[in-house]
Design a protein around this motif. Sequence first.
Motif, PDB file in Angstrom:
ATOM      1  N   THR A 117       0.837  -1.203   0.000  1.00 31.36           N
ATOM      2  CA  THR A 117       0.000   0.000   0.000  1.00 31.36           C
ATOM      3  C   THR A 117       0.873   1.255   0.000  1.00 31.36           C
ATOM      4  OG1 THR A 117      -0.187   0.126   2.425  1.00 31.36           O
ATOM      5  CG2 THR A 117      -1.811  -1.226   1.256  1.00 31.36           C
ATOM      6  N   MET A 118       1.993   1.185   0.718  1.00 28.60           N
ATOM      7  CA  MET A 118       2.932   2.307   0.713  1.00 28.60           C
ATOM      8  C   MET A 118       3.538   2.496  -0.676  1.00 28.60           C
ATOM      9  SD  MET A 118       2.990   3.734   3.683  1.00 28.60           S
ATOM     10  CE  MET A 118       4.514   4.671   3.563  1.00 28.60           C
ATOM     11  N   PHE A 119       3.843   1.377  -1.339  1.00 30.04           N
ATOM     12  CA  PHE A 119       4.418   1.450  -2.680  1.00 30.04           C
ATOM     13  C   PHE A 119       3.472   2.135  -3.661  1.00 30.04           C
ATOM     14  CE2 PHE A 119       7.642  -2.295  -2.510  1.00 30.04           C
ATOM     15  CZ  PHE A 119       8.573  -1.439  -1.943  1.00 30.04           C
ATOM     16  N   ILE A 120       2.172   1.915  -3.485  1.00 32.11           N
ATOM     17  CA  ILE A 120       1.209   2.556  -4.377  1.00 32.11           C
ATOM     18  C   ILE A 120       1.292   4.078  -4.233  1.00 32.11           C
ATOM     19  CG2 ILE A 120      -1.252   2.891  -4.839  1.00 32.11           C
ATOM     20  CD1 ILE A 120      -1.643  -0.066  -4.058  1.00 32.11           C
ATOM     21  N   ALA A 121       1.319   4.540  -2.980  1.00 33.95           N
ATOM     22  CA  ALA A 121       1.424   5.986  -2.737  1.00 33.95           C
ATOM     23  C   ALA A 121       2.767   6.523  -3.224  1.00 33.95           C
ATOM     24  CB  ALA A 121       1.250   6.275  -1.245  1.00 33.95           C
ATOM     25  N   LEU A 122       3.840   5.779  -2.954  1.00 38.58           N
ATOM     26  CA  LEU A 122       5.176   6.225  -3.368  1.00 38.58           C
ATOM     27  C   LEU A 122       5.319   6.210  -4.887  1.00 38.58           C
ATOM     28  CD1 LEU A 122       7.378   4.424  -0.675  1.00 38.58           C
ATOM     29  CD2 LEU A 122       6.900   6.875  -0.852  1.00 38.58           C
ATOM     30  N   SER A 123       4.642   5.285  -5.546  1.00 36.77           N
ATOM     31  CA  SER A 123       4.704   5.232  -7.014  1.00 36.77           C
ATOM     32  C   SER A 123       4.051   6.461  -7.630  1.00 36.77           C
ATOM     33  CB  SER A 123       4.023   3.960  -7.529  1.00 36.77           C
ATOM     34  OG  SER A 123       4.742   2.811  -7.146  1.00 36.77           O
ATOM     35  N   LEU A 124       2.947   6.914  -7.042  1.00 33.10           N
ATOM     36  CA  LEU A 124       2.308   8.143  -7.529  1.00 33.10           C
ATOM     37  C   LEU A 124       3.246   9.341  -7.352  1.00 33.10           C
ATOM     38  CD1 LEU A 124      -1.279   7.573  -6.082  1.00 33.10           C
ATOM     39  CD2 LEU A 124      -0.607   7.505  -8.504  1.00 33.10           C
ATOM     40  N   TYR A 125       3.904   9.393  -6.185  1.00 33.78           N
ATOM     41  CA  TYR A 125       4.848  10.486  -5.926  1.00 33.78           C
ATOM     42  C   TYR A 125       6.058  10.379  -6.846  1.00 33.78           C
ATOM     43  CZ  TYR A 125       8.261  13.393  -3.462  1.00 33.78           C
ATOM     44  OH  TYR A 125       9.205  14.334  -3.158  1.00 33.78           O
ATOM     45  N   GLY A 126       6.589   9.165  -7.000  1.00 26.05           N
ATOM     46  CA  GLY A 126       7.753   8.970  -7.865  1.00 26.05           C
ATOM     47  C   GLY A 126       7.463   9.315  -9.313  1.00 26.05           C
ATOM     48  N   TRP A 127       6.268   9.010  -9.766  1.00 28.75           N
ATOM     49  CA  TRP A 127       5.848   9.348 -11.130  1.00 28.75           C
ATOM     50  C   TRP A 127       5.957  10.847 -11.346  1.00 28.75           C
ATOM     51  CZ3 TRP A 127       0.686   6.892 -13.249  1.00 28.75           C
ATOM     52  CH2 TRP A 127       0.673   6.995 -14.647  1.00 28.75           C
ATOM     53  N   GLN A 128       5.472  11.609 -10.380  1.00 36.00           N
ATOM     54  CA  GLN A 128       5.537  13.067 -10.465  1.00 36.00           C
ATOM     55  C   GLN A 128       6.985  13.553 -10.395  1.00 36.00           C
ATOM     56  OE1 GLN A 128       6.376  15.350  -7.843  1.00 36.00           O
ATOM     57  NE2 GLN A 128       5.856  17.198  -9.027  1.00 36.00           N
ATOM     58  N   GLN A 129       7.790  12.933  -9.535  1.00 35.77           N
ATOM     59  CA  GLN A 129       9.176  13.344  -9.389  1.00 35.77           C
ATOM     60  C   GLN A 129       9.988  13.086 -10.651  1.00 35.77           C
ATOM     61  OE1 GLN A 129      11.169  14.745  -6.571  1.00 35.77           O
ATOM     62  NE2 GLN A 129       9.065  15.492  -6.449  1.00 35.77           N
ATOM     63  N   TRP A 130       9.810  11.946 -11.264  1.00 31.30           N
ATOM     64  CA  TRP A 130      10.563  11.642 -12.478  1.00 31.30           C
ATOM     65  C   TRP A 130      10.199  12.604 -13.612  1.00 31.30           C
ATOM     66  CZ3 TRP A 130      12.165   6.107 -14.175  1.00 31.30           C
ATOM     67  CH2 TRP A 130      12.877   5.496 -13.145  1.00 31.30           C
ATOM     68  N   LEU A 131       8.965  13.046 -13.616  1.00 29.89           N
ATOM     69  CA  LEU A 131       8.534  13.968 -14.666  1.00 29.89           C
ATOM     70  C   LEU A 131       8.978  15.403 -14.413  1.00 29.89           C
ATOM     71  CD1 LEU A 131       4.885  12.844 -15.495  1.00 29.89           C
ATOM     72  CD2 LEU A 131       6.798  12.989 -17.107  1.00 29.89           C
ATOM     73  N   TYR A 132       8.856  15.875 -13.159  1.00 29.65           N
ATOM     74  CA  TYR A 132       9.053  17.294 -12.870  1.00 29.65           C
ATOM     75  C   TYR A 132      10.013  17.568 -11.716  1.00 29.65           C
ATOM     76  CZ  TYR A 132       4.653  17.247 -15.474  1.00 29.65           C
ATOM     77  OH  TYR A 132       3.683  17.013 -16.412  1.00 29.65           O
ATOM     78  N   GLY A 133      10.750  16.556 -11.259  1.00 28.07           N
ATOM     79  CA  GLY A 133      11.613  16.740 -10.094  1.00 28.07           C
ATOM     80  C   GLY A 133      12.977  17.319 -10.377  1.00 28.07           C
ATOM     81  N   GLY A 134      13.299  17.542 -11.655  1.00 26.93           N
ATOM     82  CA  GLY A 134      14.588  18.124 -12.001  1.00 26.93           C
ATOM     83  C   GLY A 134      14.583  19.634 -11.880  1.00 26.93           C
ATOM     84  N   ARG A 135      15.693  20.238 -12.244  1.00 27.76           N
ATOM     85  CA  ARG A 135      15.810  21.694 -12.172  1.00 27.76           C
ATOM     86  C   ARG A 135      14.804  22.345 -13.109  1.00 27.76           C
ATOM     87  NH1 ARG A 135      21.779  23.942 -12.636  1.00 27.76           N
ATOM     88  NH2 ARG A 135      21.843  22.672 -10.721  1.00 27.76           N
ATOM     89  N   ASN A 136      14.113  23.370 -12.606  1.00 21.00           N
ATOM     90  CA  ASN A 136      13.091  24.091 -13.368  1.00 21.00           C
ATOM     91  C   ASN A 136      11.973  23.158 -13.848  1.00 21.00           C
ATOM     92  OD1 ASN A 136      14.548  26.544 -13.131  1.00 21.00           O
ATOM     93  ND2 ASN A 136      15.821  25.976 -14.892  1.00 21.00           N
ATOM     94  N   ARG A 137      11.621  22.210 -12.990  1.00 15.09           N
ATOM     95  CA  ARG A 137      10.537  21.264 -13.249  1.00 15.09           C
ATOM     96  C   ARG A 137      10.755  20.462 -14.513  1.00 15.09           C
ATOM     97  NH1 ARG A 137       6.194  21.288 -10.297  1.00 15.09           N
ATOM     98  NH2 ARG A 137       4.868  20.506 -11.986  1.00 15.09           N
ATOM     99  N   THR A 138      12.004  20.086 -14.759  1.00 11.18           N
ATOM    100  CA  THR A 138      12.313  19.214 -15.880  1.00 11.18           C
ATOM    101  C   THR A 138      12.383  17.770 -15.364  1.00 11.18           C
ATOM    102  OG1 THR A 138      14.685  19.548 -15.483  1.00 11.18           O
ATOM    103  CG2 THR A 138      13.603  21.005 -17.085  1.00 11.18           C
ATOM    104  N   GLN A 139      12.617  16.822 -16.295  1.00  7.80           N
ATOM    105  CA  GLN A 139      12.718  15.432 -15.889  1.00  7.80           C
ATOM    106  C   GLN A 139      13.914  15.230 -14.964  1.00  7.80           C
ATOM    107  OE1 GLN A 139      12.492  12.407 -18.853  1.00  7.80           O
ATOM    108  NE2 GLN A 139      10.587  13.167 -19.749  1.00  7.80           N
ATOM    109  N   LEU A 140      13.731  14.376 -13.976  1.00 11.15           N
ATOM    110  CA  LEU A 140      14.755  14.141 -12.956  1.00 11.15           C
ATOM    111  C   LEU A 140      15.878  13.275 -13.514  1.00 11.15           C
ATOM    112  CD1 LEU A 140      15.194  14.694  -9.868  1.00 11.15           C
ATOM    113  CD2 LEU A 140      14.246  12.420  -9.473  1.00 11.15           C
ATOM    114  N   PRO A 141      17.137  13.719 -13.392  1.00 12.53           N
ATOM    115  CA  PRO A 141      18.255  12.906 -13.879  1.00 12.53           C
ATOM    116  C   PRO A 141      18.733  11.920 -12.811  1.00 12.53           C
ATOM    117  CG  PRO A 141      19.073  15.022 -13.123  1.00 12.53           C
ATOM    118  CD  PRO A 141      17.572  15.053 -12.932  1.00 12.53           C
ATOM    119  N   VAL A 142      19.474  10.911 -13.225  1.00 15.76           N
ATOM    120  CA  VAL A 142      20.100   9.973 -12.288  1.00 15.76           C
ATOM    121  C   VAL A 142      21.217  10.683 -11.541  1.00 15.76           C
ATOM    122  CG1 VAL A 142      21.423   7.828 -12.076  1.00 15.76           C
ATOM    123  CG2 VAL A 142      19.549   7.980 -13.723  1.00 15.76           C
TER     124      VAL A 142
END
Length: 224
Positions: A80-105
């Motif tokens: 159940t935690m993974f479901i919530a974290l997956s929603l958050y991670g989805w958003q982070q990978w899309l907009y978690g980089g600098r200036n809301r760009t895709q997040l780099p490794v």
Amino acid sequence: MAARCLFFSCFCVSESIYAFWTEAAGGSPLEWVAVLTGFVCVWLAARESLWNFPVAIVSCGLYVLVYYRAGLYSDAFLQTMFIALSLYGWQQWLYGGRNRTQLPVSRTTAREWAGCAIFTVAYTLGVGYCLQRYTDAALPHWDAFTTAGSLAAQYLLMRKRLENWLLWVVVDVIYVPILWYKHLYPTSALYALYLGLAVYGYLEWRRGLRKAAAPAAAVLTPTS
């Protein structure tokens, strides 16, 4: 008479082997769908595909039921935690980089390592104690440890930290015998495959990280 006894013994052994492999290969339809979607999810994550998150949500939803039925309550909660974290991670990978760009490794920071270590120890001791004292959970402290380690690894995965794959290796090594012990044979086999995917993911992400760092290093190198 001896021949009949030998035949009967061989028959019993073969029946036992057949029954074992039928159970091992069978599982429940629910578990098999969870296994297949789980494998696809990790493979997509290793490939840095955003599709790993919606597939993870489906797989985790199925595993809530699988683990609850097996008495692995901490792991059911983990899903159940993974479901919530997956929603958050989805958003982070899309907009978690600098200036809301895709997040780099990137690499895991010392503060993140410390936070993961403190969380894992505290969760294992606290939740493990509660599971042992107040529930009929199987392997309560090991169950709690794999849950805590998985949450720590998932957090690093959400932040696209390279070392998340190293934590997954540790967790998967422990999960394989636990799930086998609980007769979740398809899922135990899945976690054995996860080991290979974790190594693959680490190598792929590290190669991508080095490739991204190469142009910056070339710019900083003075020309003669």
